[in-house]
Design a protein around this motif. Structure first.
Motif, PDB file in Angstrom:
ATOM      1  N   TYR A 217       0.838  -1.210   0.000  1.00 22.04           N
ATOM      2  CA  TYR A 217       0.000   0.000   0.000  1.00 22.04           C
ATOM      3  C   TYR A 217       0.871   1.257   0.000  1.00 22.04           C
ATOM      4  N   ARG A 218       1.974   1.180   0.767  1.00 24.24           N
ATOM      5  CA  ARG A 218       2.832   2.375   0.865  1.00 24.24           C
ATOM      6  C   ARG A 218       3.719   2.573  -0.364  1.00 24.24           C
ATOM      7  N   ASN A 219       3.923   1.484  -1.108  1.00 25.07           N
ATOM      8  CA  ASN A 219       4.884   1.561  -2.215  1.00 25.07           C
ATOM      9  C   ASN A 219       4.279   1.393  -3.608  1.00 25.07           C
ATOM     10  N   THR A 220       2.990   1.132  -3.677  1.00 21.37           N
ATOM     11  CA  THR A 220       2.370   0.846  -4.974  1.00 21.37           C
ATOM     12  C   THR A 220       1.216   1.805  -5.192  1.00 21.37           C
ATOM     13  N   ARG A 221       0.823   1.939  -6.443  1.00 23.88           N
ATOM     14  CA  ARG A 221      -0.376   2.753  -6.700  1.00 23.88           C
ATOM     15  C   ARG A 221      -1.607   1.996  -6.241  1.00 23.88           C
ATOM     16  N   ILE A 222      -2.521   2.736  -5.620  1.00 22.22           N
ATOM     17  CA  ILE A 222      -3.691   2.114  -5.003  1.00 22.22           C
ATOM     18  C   ILE A 222      -4.530   1.329  -6.020  1.00 22.22           C
ATOM     19  N   GLU A 223      -4.489   1.763  -7.288  1.00 22.30           N
ATOM     20  CA  GLU A 223      -5.258   1.076  -8.333  1.00 22.30           C
ATOM     21  C   GLU A 223      -4.901  -0.408  -8.407  1.00 22.30           C
ATOM     22  N   PHE A 224      -3.604  -0.715  -8.226  1.00 19.45           N
ATOM     23  CA  PHE A 224      -3.175  -2.117  -8.338  1.00 19.45           C
ATOM     24  C   PHE A 224      -3.764  -2.961  -7.205  1.00 19.45           C
ATOM     25  N   LEU A 225      -3.799  -2.353  -6.014  1.00 17.06           N
ATOM     26  CA  LEU A 225      -4.323  -3.097  -4.869  1.00 17.06           C
ATOM     27  C   LEU A 225      -5.830  -3.271  -4.978  1.00 17.06           C
ATOM     28  N   VAL A 226      -6.487  -2.223  -5.473  1.00 18.99           N
ATOM     29  CA  VAL A 226      -7.939  -2.316  -5.648  1.00 18.99           C
ATOM     30  C   VAL A 226      -8.262  -3.406  -6.678  1.00 18.99           C
ATOM     31  N   LYS A 227      -7.390  -3.531  -7.680  1.00 17.90           N
ATOM     32  CA  LYS A 227      -7.585  -4.566  -8.696  1.00 17.90           C
ATOM     33  C   LYS A 227      -7.468  -5.967  -8.046  1.00 17.90           C
ATOM     34  N   ASP A 228      -6.489  -6.117  -7.161  1.00 23.53           N
ATOM     35  CA  ASP A 228      -6.348  -7.395  -6.442  1.00 23.53           C
ATOM     36  C   ASP A 228      -7.588  -7.673  -5.603  1.00 23.53           C
ATOM     37  N   TYR A 229      -8.064  -6.611  -4.937  1.00 21.00           N
ATOM     38  CA  TYR A 229      -9.256  -6.773  -4.106  1.00 21.00           C
ATOM     39  C   TYR A 229     -10.432  -7.238  -4.970  1.00 21.00           C
ATOM     40  N   ARG A 230     -10.556  -6.608  -6.138  1.00 18.12           N
ATOM     41  CA  ARG A 230     -11.671  -6.942  -7.034  1.00 18.12           C
ATOM     42  C   ARG A 230     -11.687  -8.443  -7.335  1.00 18.12           C
ATOM     43  N   GLY A 231     -10.487  -8.986  -7.513  1.00 17.62           N
ATOM     44  CA  GLY A 231     -10.358 -10.410  -7.833  1.00 17.62           C
ATOM     45  C   GLY A 231     -10.807 -11.319  -6.695  1.00 17.62           C
ATOM     46  N   GLN A 232     -10.845 -10.787  -5.484  1.00 16.18           N
ATOM     47  CA  GLN A 232     -11.245 -11.621  -4.336  1.00 16.18           C
ATOM     48  C   GLN A 232     -12.660 -11.323  -3.876  1.00 16.18           C
ATOM     49  N   CYS A 233     -13.269 -10.311  -4.509  1.00 15.63           N
ATOM     50  CA  CYS A 233     -14.600  -9.882  -4.045  1.00 15.63           C
ATOM     51  C   CYS A 233     -15.663 -10.704  -4.775  1.00 15.63           C
ATOM     52  N   THR A 234     -16.321 -11.566  -4.036  1.00 18.36           N
ATOM     53  CA  THR A 234     -17.285 -12.485  -4.653  1.00 18.36           C
ATOM     54  C   THR A 234     -18.611 -11.790  -4.988  1.00 18.36           C
ATOM     55  N   THR A 235     -18.732 -10.515  -4.606  1.00 23.13           N
ATOM     56  CA  THR A 235     -19.970  -9.771  -4.917  1.00 23.13           C
ATOM     57  C   THR A 235     -20.006  -9.360  -6.391  1.00 23.13           C
ATOM     58  N   ILE A 236     -18.808  -9.173  -6.970  1.00 26.16           N
ATOM     59  CA  ILE A 236     -18.730  -8.731  -8.372  1.00 26.16           C
ATOM     60  C   ILE A 236     -19.426  -9.759  -9.269  1.00 26.16           C
ATOM     61  N   GLY A 237     -20.263  -9.234 -10.178  1.00 26.84           N
ATOM     62  CA  GLY A 237     -20.962 -10.116 -11.116  1.00 26.84           C
ATOM     63  C   GLY A 237     -22.311 -10.577 -10.604  1.00 26.84           C
ATOM     64  N   LYS A 238     -22.575 -10.322  -9.309  1.00 27.48           N
ATOM     65  CA  LYS A 238     -23.853 -10.787  -8.741  1.00 27.48           C
ATOM     66  C   LYS A 238     -24.918  -9.710  -8.854  1.00 27.48           C
ATOM     67  N   ARG A 239     -26.158 -10.146  -8.824  1.00 21.43           N
ATOM     68  CA  ARG A 239     -27.280  -9.212  -8.763  1.00 21.43           C
ATOM     69  C   ARG A 239     -27.473  -8.823  -7.306  1.00 21.43           C
ATOM     70  N   VAL A 240     -27.533  -7.524  -7.066  1.00 21.27           N
ATOM     71  CA  VAL A 240     -27.599  -7.052  -5.683  1.00 21.27           C
ATOM     72  C   VAL A 240     -28.726  -6.036  -5.507  1.00 21.27           C
ATOM     73  N   SER A 241     -29.129  -5.922  -4.262  1.00 26.88           N
ATOM     74  CA  SER A 241     -30.076  -4.869  -3.890  1.00 26.88           C
ATOM     75  C   SER A 241     -29.428  -4.097  -2.752  1.00 26.88           C
ATOM     76  N   VAL A 242     -29.312  -2.772  -2.924  1.00 24.87           N
ATOM     77  CA  VAL A 242     -28.655  -1.984  -1.873  1.00 24.87           C
ATOM     78  C   VAL A 242     -29.550  -0.840  -1.412  1.00 24.87           C
ATOM     79  N   THR A 243     -29.365  -0.450  -0.170  1.00 25.47           N
ATOM     80  CA  THR A 243     -30.020   0.759   0.330  1.00 25.47           C
ATOM     81  C   THR A 243     -28.942   1.712   0.816  1.00 25.47           C
ATOM     82  N   MET A 244     -29.056   2.968   0.360  1.00 28.94           N
ATOM     83  CA  MET A 244     -28.132   4.021   0.804  1.00 28.94           C
ATOM     84  C   MET A 244     -29.030   5.119   1.356  1.00 28.94           C
TER      85      MET A 244
END
Ligand code: BTN
Length: 283
Positions: A217-244
């Motif tokens: 995090y301290r040595n890399t651009r945050i975009e790269f880490l967010v990309k790694d996170y995306r790969g582990q986030c099982t919510t991506i691709g799913k149909r969701v219902s959210v309340t904000m």
């Protein structure tokens, strides 16, 4: 014997936190150990181990009043008033792992750091035999049941921005020790793995992963880490219902923004950034 440290003021116990704290430790935090691990780069070089605290996040925030090192870890065997996201309680019986980290990131990144810290948690769970994934933002899930959660808080002390990241893992906990309403949606390492894993061992592995992540995090651009996170986030691709707040929307979880938002495409094709609120995965 370790000296008794001044503890946080006693607070009312949340109704759903089924924690029994002995009278000895109900009104003060008892520090039972201090571990130093010089090989770590920034996180987990010093670990303060408590018998019981109200909340490790609160103890960590109190420590900010003194000049504590970045990466300090507050670890407790149980919490009398463990806190979750959205002001919920986090039941913290003996056997679970409750730890908070003090960080001083270069920018106000409390939300993104909270997101990214899901990755080391999932890595540790997988290492010890639970093939967990991340439900946005940072719930570690196994077979649709929650096994770990993260609460990250941005705090200013004396004009310095700190992030306190608290992690709770249901390690050696019997499901019956969790509140009745939580039980159908939760699981524990003890329930899923037929091998005893000591909290010390789990924490040691977790800290190595967190330390590596924070150094990236301290040595890399945050975009790269967010990309790694995306790969582990099982919510991506799913149909969701959210309340904000008062707004509710249904659509497909499509991406993670560099700001850490979950990007949802609604049924009309419009994109929305979702951060906080409730998120339901639709079948
Ligand atoms: C959530 O999923 O709602 C977040 C749960 C975070 C719980 C941890 S346990 C250690 C730290 N201290 C707290 O009071 N909360 C976090």
């Amino acid at each position: 014997m370790w000296p008794r440290l001044p503890g946080p003021p006693p607070r009312r116990r949340p109704p759903d936190a089924h924690v029994e704290i002995s009278p000895r430790s109900s009104d003060s935090s008892l520090k039972i150990g201090e571990v130093h691990e010089a090989n770590r780069k920034a996180v987990g070089r010093t670990i303060l181990h408590f018998d019981a605290v109200e909340s490790t996040n609160e103890t960590a925030k109190e420590l900010l009043e003194s000049d504590v090192e970045e990466g300090l870890v507050v670890w407790a065997d149980r919490q009398a008033a463990g806190r979750g996201r959205h002001g919920r309680a986090w039941a913290s019986p003996l056997g679970g792992l409750y730890a908070s980290f003090i960080l001083r990131p270069r920018e106000a990144h409390a939300w993104v750091l909270g997101l990214l810290f899901g990755m080391p948690v999932v890595k540790a769970l997988r290492h010890f035999g639970v093939f967990a994934g991340l439900k946005y933002p940072n719930d570690a899930m196994y077979q649709d049941r929650k096994i770990a959660g993260i609460l990250s808080e941005g705090v200013y002390r004396h004009d310095v921005y700190h992030v306190v990241v608290g992690i709770g893992v249901n390690t050696n906990v019997d499901l019956e020790k969790l509140p009745a309403e939580v039980q159908p949606k939760a699981t524990t390492l003890k329930r899923e793995v037929n091998l005893f894993v000591a909290n010390e061992e789990f924490l040691d592995y977790l800290l190595n992963q967190v330390d590596d992540l924070y150094s990236r995090y301290r040595n890399t651009r945050i975009e790269f880490l967010v990309k790694d996170y995306r790969g582990q986030c099982t919510t991506i691709g799913k149909r969701v219902s959210v309340t904000m707040g008062k707004e509710k929307l249904t659509g497909k979880a499509y991406d993670i923004g560099t700001n850490g938002a979950l990007v949802i495409i609604d049924d009309q094709g419009a994109k929305h950034d979702f951060f906080e609120g409730t998120l339901e995965i639709l079948k």
